[in-house]
Design a protein around this motif. Structure first.
Motif, PDB file in Angstrom:
ATOM      1  N   LEU A   1       9.516  12.576  -3.178  1.00  0.00           N
ATOM      2  CA  LEU A   1       8.442  11.619  -2.879  1.00  0.00           C
ATOM      3  C   LEU A   1       7.726  11.927  -1.567  1.00  0.00           C
ATOM      4  O   LEU A   1       6.550  11.628  -1.417  1.00  0.00           O
ATOM      5  CB  LEU A   1       9.013  10.191  -2.806  1.00  0.00           C
ATOM      6  N   GLY A   2       8.454  12.498  -0.604  1.00  0.00           N
ATOM      7  CA  GLY A   2       7.885  12.721   0.729  1.00  0.00           C
ATOM      8  C   GLY A   2       8.127  11.507   1.608  1.00  0.00           C
ATOM      9  O   GLY A   2       8.318  10.382   1.106  1.00  0.00           O
ATOM     10  N   VAL A   3       8.168  11.714   2.911  1.00  0.00           N
ATOM     11  CA  VAL A   3       8.417  10.596   3.837  1.00  0.00           C
ATOM     12  C   VAL A   3       7.487  10.648   5.053  1.00  0.00           C
ATOM     13  O   VAL A   3       7.738   9.972   6.048  1.00  0.00           O
ATOM     14  CB  VAL A   3       9.897  10.538   4.302  1.00  0.00           C
ATOM     15  N   ASN A   4       6.433  11.439   4.991  1.00  0.00           N
ATOM     16  CA  ASN A   4       5.538  11.501   6.144  1.00  0.00           C
ATOM     17  C   ASN A   4       4.276  10.662   5.922  1.00  0.00           C
ATOM     18  O   ASN A   4       3.756  10.586   4.807  1.00  0.00           O
ATOM     19  CB  ASN A   4       5.150  12.957   6.433  1.00  0.00           C
ATOM     20  N   ALA A   5       3.813  10.041   7.008  1.00  0.00           N
ATOM     21  CA  ALA A   5       2.611   9.202   6.925  1.00  0.00           C
ATOM     22  C   ALA A   5       1.405  10.046   6.531  1.00  0.00           C
ATOM     23  O   ALA A   5       1.314  11.226   6.889  1.00  0.00           O
ATOM     24  CB  ALA A   5       2.362   8.541   8.278  1.00  0.00           C
ATOM     25  N   THR A   6       0.479   9.426   5.798  1.00  0.00           N
ATOM     26  CA  THR A   6      -0.747  10.145   5.424  1.00  0.00           C
ATOM     27  C   THR A   6      -1.842   9.920   6.457  1.00  0.00           C
ATOM     28  O   THR A   6      -2.768  10.715   6.546  1.00  0.00           O
ATOM     29  CB  THR A   6      -1.271   9.661   4.064  1.00  0.00           C
ATOM     30  N   GLY A   7      -1.763   8.801   7.197  1.00  0.00           N
ATOM     31  CA  GLY A   7      -2.830   8.459   8.136  1.00  0.00           C
ATOM     32  C   GLY A   7      -4.111   8.066   7.425  1.00  0.00           C
ATOM     33  O   GLY A   7      -5.171   7.960   8.049  1.00  0.00           O
ATOM     34  N   LEU A   8      -4.015   7.815   6.131  1.00  0.00           N
ATOM     35  CA  LEU A   8      -5.200   7.514   5.323  1.00  0.00           C
ATOM     36  C   LEU A   8      -5.012   6.178   4.609  1.00  0.00           C
ATOM     37  O   LEU A   8      -3.896   5.669   4.517  1.00  0.00           O
ATOM     38  CB  LEU A   8      -5.421   8.635   4.298  1.00  0.00           C
ATOM     39  N   PRO A   9      -6.108   5.600   4.081  1.00  0.00           N
ATOM     40  CA  PRO A   9      -5.984   4.310   3.395  1.00  0.00           C
ATOM     41  C   PRO A   9      -4.970   4.324   2.248  1.00  0.00           C
ATOM     42  O   PRO A   9      -4.648   5.384   1.707  1.00  0.00           O
ATOM     43  CB  PRO A   9      -7.405   4.065   2.881  1.00  0.00           C
ATOM     44  N   PHE A  10      -4.502   3.110   1.894  1.00  0.00           N
ATOM     45  CA  PHE A  10      -3.413   3.000   0.910  1.00  0.00           C
ATOM     46  C   PHE A  10      -3.747   3.585  -0.446  1.00  0.00           C
ATOM     47  O   PHE A  10      -2.871   4.008  -1.183  1.00  0.00           O
ATOM     48  CB  PHE A  10      -2.965   1.539   0.764  1.00  0.00           C
ATOM     49  N   ASP A  11      -5.051   3.574  -0.795  1.00  0.00           N
ATOM     50  CA  ASP A  11      -5.422   4.035  -2.140  1.00  0.00           C
ATOM     51  C   ASP A  11      -6.101   5.403  -2.086  1.00  0.00           C
ATOM     52  O   ASP A  11      -6.846   5.768  -2.988  1.00  0.00           O
ATOM     53  CB  ASP A  11      -6.323   3.007  -2.823  1.00  0.00           C
ATOM     54  N   SER A  12      -5.837   6.156  -1.015  1.00  0.00           N
ATOM     55  CA  SER A  12      -6.520   7.439  -0.838  1.00  0.00           C
ATOM     56  C   SER A  12      -6.076   8.471  -1.870  1.00  0.00           C
ATOM     57  O   SER A  12      -4.886   8.777  -1.996  1.00  0.00           O
ATOM     58  CB  SER A  12      -6.261   7.971   0.571  1.00  0.00           C
ATOM     59  N   VAL A  13      -7.052   9.000  -2.588  1.00  0.00           N
ATOM     60  CA  VAL A  13      -6.800  10.093  -3.528  1.00  0.00           C
ATOM     61  C   VAL A  13      -6.738  11.403  -2.732  1.00  0.00           C
ATOM     62  O   VAL A  13      -5.937  12.288  -3.012  1.00  0.00           O
ATOM     63  CB  VAL A  13      -7.932  10.156  -4.579  1.00  0.00           C
ATOM     64  N   MET A  14      -7.567  11.444  -1.683  1.00  0.00           N
ATOM     65  CA  MET A  14      -7.610  12.644  -0.846  1.00  0.00           C
ATOM     66  C   MET A  14      -6.237  12.912  -0.213  1.00  0.00           C
ATOM     67  O   MET A  14      -5.859  14.059   0.003  1.00  0.00           O
ATOM     68  CB  MET A  14      -8.662  12.452   0.246  1.00  0.00           C
ATOM     69  N   ALA A  15      -5.494  11.832   0.071  1.00  0.00           N
ATOM     70  CA  ALA A  15      -4.169  11.998   0.687  1.00  0.00           C
ATOM     71  C   ALA A  15      -3.292  12.909  -0.165  1.00  0.00           C
ATOM     72  O   ALA A  15      -2.530  13.720   0.365  1.00  0.00           O
ATOM     73  CB  ALA A  15      -3.498  10.638   0.867  1.00  0.00           C
ATOM     74  N   VAL A  16      -3.409  12.774  -1.481  1.00  0.00           N
ATOM     75  CA  VAL A  16      -2.581  13.602  -2.376  1.00  0.00           C
ATOM     76  C   VAL A  16      -3.021  15.060  -2.281  1.00  0.00           C
ATOM     77  O   VAL A  16      -2.205  15.977  -2.230  1.00  0.00           O
ATOM     78  CB  VAL A  16      -2.694  13.102  -3.838  1.00  0.00           C
ATOM     79  N   GLU A  17      -4.322  15.249  -2.209  1.00  0.00           N
ATOM     80  CA  GLU A  17      -4.853  16.615  -2.142  1.00  0.00           C
ATOM     81  C   GLU A  17      -4.537  17.288  -0.805  1.00  0.00           C
ATOM     82  O   GLU A  17      -4.277  18.480  -0.750  1.00  0.00           O
ATOM     83  CB  GLU A  17      -6.369  16.593  -2.356  1.00  0.00           C
ATOM     84  N   LEU A  18      -4.581  16.485   0.276  1.00  0.00           N
ATOM     85  CA  LEU A  18      -4.324  17.055   1.600  1.00  0.00           C
ATOM     86  C   LEU A  18      -2.835  17.266   1.858  1.00  0.00           C
ATOM     87  O   LEU A  18      -2.450  18.089   2.666  1.00  0.00           O
ATOM     88  CB  LEU A  18      -4.875  16.128   2.691  1.00  0.00           C
ATOM     89  N   ALA A  19      -2.006  16.490   1.156  1.00  0.00           N
ATOM     90  CA  ALA A  19      -0.567  16.524   1.439  1.00  0.00           C
ATOM     91  C   ALA A  19       0.049  17.841   1.007  1.00  0.00           C
ATOM     92  O   ALA A  19      -0.439  18.505   0.097  1.00  0.00           O
ATOM     93  CB  ALA A  19       0.125  15.392   0.690  1.00  0.00           C
ATOM     94  N   THR A  20       1.140  18.198   1.680  1.00  0.00           N
ATOM     95  CA  THR A  20       1.892  19.382   1.297  1.00  0.00           C
ATOM     96  C   THR A  20       2.470  19.152  -0.088  1.00  0.00           C
ATOM     97  O   THR A  20       3.275  18.232  -0.278  1.00  0.00           O
ATOM     98  CB  THR A  20       3.045  19.592   2.308  1.00  0.00           C
ATOM     99  N   ASP A  21       2.018  19.944  -1.065  1.00  0.00           N
ATOM    100  CA  ASP A  21       2.664  19.897  -2.369  1.00  0.00           C
ATOM    101  C   ASP A  21       2.552  18.540  -3.082  1.00  0.00           C
ATOM    102  O   ASP A  21       3.436  18.167  -3.845  1.00  0.00           O
ATOM    103  CB  ASP A  21       4.157  20.209  -2.146  1.00  0.00           C
ATOM    104  N   GLY A  22       1.501  17.758  -2.763  1.00  0.00           N
ATOM    105  CA  GLY A  22       1.318  16.458  -3.422  1.00  0.00           C
ATOM    106  C   GLY A  22       2.286  15.381  -2.956  1.00  0.00           C
ATOM    107  O   GLY A  22       2.379  14.318  -3.574  1.00  0.00           O
TER     108      GLY A  22
END
Ligand code: DON
Length: 355
Positions: free
Chosen positions: A127-148
């Motif tokens: 699941l990951g445990v690091n903050a995205t720093g982005l809004p709760f419904d951010s789709v971009m967060a998934v794209e920017l994140a390491t490995d989704g």
């Protein structure tokens, strides 16, 4: 006895930055030294809760969430505060018995249940445990994140968490989560069917997020069904008093102080609180920690739960939200409570004599 464990196996695998390593005990949940202290007595807590309510009841900043049509009908004047101690004492003021849908405040409790079932290493890896720093419904967060990988406090990570809930069918997963959340509250939680229908009709963003996670192999069940179970759990009805008790269960090492039933382990509690600290108020989590110094989690219907480890749970309910989706009066009231009750986990006062 200890083993060498990587805190960032993903980075190590990709040849990214050097993984951070720590000595980790081989015991799944080795007891740690816990420093606690009780809340003041119930009457004193009640007076402080009343003062917080009086201080902010007339604040009229913020707007009620309207991206889900049924939520837009909420009365902006509703305002309830509750504090529950680890000995089971509850101080509720204002609309503390008013029912509302739990929404994202379910996320830490759902994470705790799934973490307990699968183990903390597996959920961190999947699941990951690091903050995205982005809004709760951010789709971009998934794209920017390491490995989704995002984290279980934002929609993408929470839908992935739902997909990992034990059970081969959506109904079994739903039953697992509903029963688990009810054990946290110490009573059977009911669904708000009207809000659920409204969310189901406007859920395109979450459905798209689940499919995007699928593209990264980060959803572990049918994406539409996982999204629907995630949506259902957010439509469970709670009161501020329920949330305070749910929080007190996390504050009490996983035992509900009223039913005295263990819901999750002590190790699961502290990992859940770690996620709340870093991401519980989304892109405002840093400001929240800076001001309040406690793990918290907000939801779009206006609830916030806050945990004082070893002491108790605080809950506020007030529908008008700031731009990040966090209750305005709730944040103000929680800050006052944290200060007046001396709960900030980062605060200290000198014991050494000052020269
Ligand atoms: O996923 C959603 O849109 C909602 N059911 C829950 C979102 C939420 O509460 C975010 N909180 N601030």
């Amino acid at each position: 006895m200890s083993e060498r464990t990587s805190l960032d196996e993903e980075a190590a695998g990709r040849g990214g930055s050097a993984p951070l390593t720590v000595q980790e005990s081989t015991a799944a949940d080795a007891p740690v030294q816990v420093s606690t202290g009780d809340l003041p007595d119930l009457q004193e807590v009640l007076e402080i809760v009343e003062a917080a309510h009086r201080s902010y009841a007339r604040v009229d900043d913020g707007v009620v969430a309207d991206y889900i049509p049924a939520l837009a009908q909420a009365n902006p004047d509703l305002f309830g505060i509750a504090v529950a101690g680890v000995h089971g004492q509850v101080a509720g003021v204002g609309d503390s018995k008013h029912e509302f849908t739990i929404q994202s405040v379910a996320k830490p409790f759902q994470f705790a249940l799934v973490c307990e079932a699968l183990g903390h290493r597996e959920v961190r890896q999947r699941l990951g445990v690091n903050a995205t720093g982005l809004p709760f419904d951010s789709v971009m967060a998934v794209e920017l994140a390491t490995d989704g990988l995002t984290n279980p406090m934002v929609n993408s990570g929470a839908i992935a968490t739902t997909s990992l809930a034990p059970g081969r069918t959506a109904d079994l997963k739903w039953r697992f989560l509903r029963e688990g959340l009810s054990r946290f509250a110490g009573r059977e939680l009911e669904l708000d069917e009207e809000v659920l229908e409204s969310e189901r009709a406007t859920n395109g963003r979450n459905e798209a997020m689940a499919r995007l996670l699928g593209g990264h192999s980060r959803i572990y069940f049918d994406p539409d069904e996982a999204t629907d179970v995630y949506t259902r759990q957010g439509c469970l009805l709670v009161t501020a008093e329920d949330l305070a008790l749910m929080g007190a269960t996390l504050a009490d090492g996983g035992v509900n102080p009223v039913t005295q039933r263990r819901v999750v382990s002590e190790g699961t509690c502290r990992r859940t609180l770690a996620l709340m600290l870093t991401a519980g108020l989304y892109e405002r989590s840093g400001e929240w920690l800076y001001e309040i110094g406690l793990p918290g989690k907000s939801g779009v219907s206006g609830g916030i739960v806050t945990i004082a480890p070893g002491k108790g749970g605080l809950a506020t309910f007030s529908p008008p939200l700031d731009a990040a989706g966090n209750s305005v009066r709730g944040q103000l009231a929680t800050k006052l409570l944290s200060e007046a009750l001396g709960l900030d986990i980062l605060a200290s006062s000198a014991v050494a004599e000052v020269r």
